[in-house]
Enzyme design. Structure first.
Site, PDB file in Angstrom:
ATOM      1  CE  LYS A  75      -4.113  -1.857   2.336  1.00 23.35           C
ATOM      2  NZ  LYS A  75      -5.129  -1.581   3.349  1.00 23.35           N
ATOM      3  CG  ASP A 111      -8.438   0.461   3.807  1.00 22.44           C
ATOM      4  OD1 ASP A 111      -9.102  -0.374   3.162  1.00 22.44           O
ATOM      5  OD2 ASP A 111      -7.195   0.401   3.911  1.00 22.44           O
TER       6      ASP A 111
END
Ligand code: ATR
Length: 286
Positions: A75, A111
């Protein structure tokens, strides 16, 4: 997004190392089928050293992908390698969703939106909480802190075993975010209407310390971003003490929504059938 998806079969990926446990192919596969769309979504295991080359092939078009999801441990690299990371990614320093527009690699982090959309679906009005307590200061807590702050919660208290990590995040996310060690737990929980676990405590059924949730506001919500098991020991304790609980599976499902829309052009619904499909898969592998 260009118009190639109108004529071709858009191809998207999830990449991580390892990636075989990812449930993203199941989620996107469910939606592709449900909406009768011509597209595909596949898992691609890519080692850390190979990730820059994987991204280079995405950028020059030779991979044939329109974009994809990125999970652990890529990420942060995805964020750094993107041409146009958005503000959400910039502040977190990590991206989980990529797509190409006009030959440039765009990146966001969904997220936090997954986290808040799950609470919206399960406990609407949660954002009226004046004080929230977030347990944990790891990578997973960042998007949650950002999202809760951006929904206007007045006071956000991060509690972490290593207080220096909590301080780093409090500095990063602004003056409404405060840092504490574990010893302050009961004090900062007093009157809080939202308690969020972002640590790995209780993951895969591991033992969890007893937590006294009673200092929380009587109508407080306790939620966990861990979803294996679905009802973590922490949620079990909170429920036994009379609090409303929200499990973390919805966050996983909702974080997938923006990517699906970007790659395949349709805003998908998180429905009970999808949730049941993932739960059945979790049971099969437990
Ligand atoms: P992730 O990126 O998944 O959040 P991480 O960066 O390793 O993973 O962070 C894990 C979080 O769980 C941290 O907040 C960690 O606390 P420390 O920063 O003090 O390490 C917390 N954590 C893990 N095991 C813990 C335990 N046994 N007791 C308390 N906190 C724990």
């Amino acid at each position: 997004m260009d118009d190639s998806r109108e004529t071709l079969k858009p191809k998207a990926f999830v990449t991580g190392y390892p990636v075989r446990h990812s449930r993203s192919p199941m989620i996107h596969g469910y939606w592709l089928k449900k909406y009768g769309l011509n597209g595909s979504y596949e898992a691609r295991e890519v080692a850390v050293d190979d990730f820059p080359a994987f991204i280079a092939r995405l950028k020059d078009g030779s991979s044939g992908f329109v974009g994809g999801n990125v999970t652990i441990p890529h990420k942060e690299s995805a964020f750094r390698l993107a041409d146009r990371p958005d503000e959400l990614s910039e502040e977190i320093g990590a991206s989980n969703t990529l797509w190409m527009t006009d030959g440039l690699l765009q990146a966001t982090n969904t997220d936090g939106r997954g986290f808040t959309a799950n609470l919206d679906a399960r406990r609407s009005g949660w954002e009226r909480a004046e004080r929230a307590v977030i347990l944990g200061a790891g990578g997973a807590s960042r998007a949650v802190i950002q999202a809760v702050r951006d929904r206007g919660i007045g006071e956000i208290h991060i509690i972490n075993r290593t207080v220096a990590r909590a301080r780093e995040l409090a500095d990063r996310f602004g003056r409404r975010v405060h840092a504490h060690g574990m010893d302050a737990l009961s004090e900062v929980m007093t009157g809080a209407a939202l308690f969020i676990n972002t640590t790995s405590l209780g993951m895969d059924g591991e033992a969890t310390p007893a937590i006294d949730f009673r200092p929380l506001a009587a109508d407080a919500i306790v939620t966990d971003i861990v979803y294996v098991p679905l009802k973590t020991p922490l949620l079990t304790q909170a429920e036994a003490q009379g609090f409303a609980i929200v499990d973390g599976l919805g966050m996983l499902l909702h974080q997938a929504v923006p990517g699906f829309e970007l790659w395949f052009g349709r805003h998908p619904q998180v429905d009970d059938e999808l949730r049941e499909l993932i739960i059945a898969d979790m049971e099969k592998h437990s």
